[in-house]
Design a protein around this motif. Structure first.
Motif, short mmCIF file in Angstrom:
data_model
loop_
_atom_site.label_atom_id
_atom_site.label_comp_id
_atom_site.label_asym_id
_atom_site.label_seq_id
_atom_site.Cartn_x
_atom_site.Cartn_y
_atom_site.Cartn_z
N GLY A 151 -2.15 -0.33 -0.76
CA GLY A 151 -1.47 0.60 -1.62
C GLY A 151 -0.78 -0.05 -2.80
N TYR A 173 4.77 -1.56 1.82
CA TYR A 173 3.71 -1.06 0.97
C TYR A 173 3.87 0.44 0.72
N ASP A 174 3.66 0.85 -0.51
CA ASP A 174 3.86 2.25 -0.88
C ASP A 174 3.01 3.20 -0.06
N HIS A 175 1.80 2.78 0.29
CA HIS A 175 0.88 3.64 1.03
C HIS A 175 0.56 3.07 2.41
N ALA A 217 0.00 1.27 -6.79
CA ALA A 217 1.08 2.07 -7.33
C ALA A 217 1.71 1.40 -8.53
N GLU A 248 -1.31 -0.91 7.40
CA GLU A 248 -1.35 0.54 7.35
C GLU A 248 -1.17 1.12 8.74
N VAL A 252 3.35 -6.29 -5.07
CA VAL A 252 4.12 -5.75 -3.96
C VAL A 252 5.38 -6.57 -3.80
#
Length: 265
Positions: free
Chosen positions: A21, A65-67, A24, A101, A28
């Motif tokens: 992710g 992580y954003d996602h 974004a 994730e 990171v």
């Protein structure tokens, strides 16, 4: 978006599709930490107040992580259970692994030493809920007329002339049964071009709980373990970047983790 949209061939810079992710924007950030203050100075009857050596307790706060959902990031050796992916996954890892994730339909592990930002992405073990066959017409969509059972997906992959597919093998992983196939791109094949790279579309998410669009190319090979679950599947994807590991070496590294899997079904 529910999860990741990773073109395994292209990596972050070319396709903005990095599994962690990072698309974004920018790099990171390091994992944030909470610091426990040192104890306050204490006084005694025999002398002035003295300060003990400073002590700091560093505790990771959440997934960086954003996602990444509820990912655990850098893992100590041990056994863990997902908190978001359904069905839940219990897994055991040795030293050196990262959980990047933990989403409703996407789960990802990779070695900390494997760069995930190269031109071909990075090597990883991904687990996805209700993966579909990706459209061979090169549009980012599911292939019409192909079901989501292990048999239907294996038959579709073996029908494609631009990839080499091993004989499907019956497997049982973590309480689920299905089929395993090893896939590589036929030398010289040029089925699709994504971001300047030539690759063959393999699997795509259902757009509801899983979000991905993954390929095979000359730079990588893929093992898919397609497990039947309810009216769809749980699919394991072991993708190996050939510049990082010889094929059989990487699969041998990942196999003990696969053997440890238990799904909450």
């Amino acid at each position: 978006m529910v999860g990741s949209a990773r073109f395994a061939l292209l990596g972050l810079a070319a396709a903005c599709a990095y599994v962690l992710g990072a698309c974004a924007g920018g790099d990171v950030d390091p994992v944030p930490y909470a610091s426990t203050p040192a104890a306050a100075p204490s006084s005694t009857a025999s002398g002035p107040a003295t300060s003990p050596p400073p002590t700091t307790s560093m505790q990771p706060i959440g997934c960086p992580y954003d996602h990444g959902g509820t990912c655990l990031f850098e893992l100590e050796p041990g056994t863990y259970t997902t908190t978001t992916f359904e069905p839940s996954i219990t897994y055991t890892v040795p030293e050196g692994w990262v959980n990047a994730e933990d989403l409703p339909g996407n789960f990802l592990l990779h070695l900390d030493a494997d760069d995930q930002l190269g031109g071909a992405g990075g090597s990883y073990l991904g687990i996805y809920r209700n993966a579909h066959a990706a459209a061979i017409s090169c549009v980012e969509d599911a292939q019409e007329g192909v079901g989501t059972s292990s048999r239907e997906l294996a038959e579709w992959f073996t029908s494609l002339e631009m990839i080499e597919v091993s004989e499907p093998q019956l497997v049982s992983v973590g309480g689920l049964d299905g089929l395993q196939v090893d896939i590589s791109q036929v030398p010289g094949a040029e089925p699709c071009t994504f971001g300047g790279g030539v690759s063959t579309p393999l699997i795509i998410g259902d757009g509801k709980v899983s979000d991905l669009h993954h390929v095979v190319s000359a730079e990588i090979d893929v093992r898919l373990v397609i497990l039947d679950h309810e009216d769809g599947n749980v699919t394991l994807e072991i993708t190996n970047v050939l510049e990082q590991h010889p094929t059989q070496e990487y699969r041998a590294i990942v196999q003990p983790i696969v053997d440890s899997l238990a799904f909450g079904v």
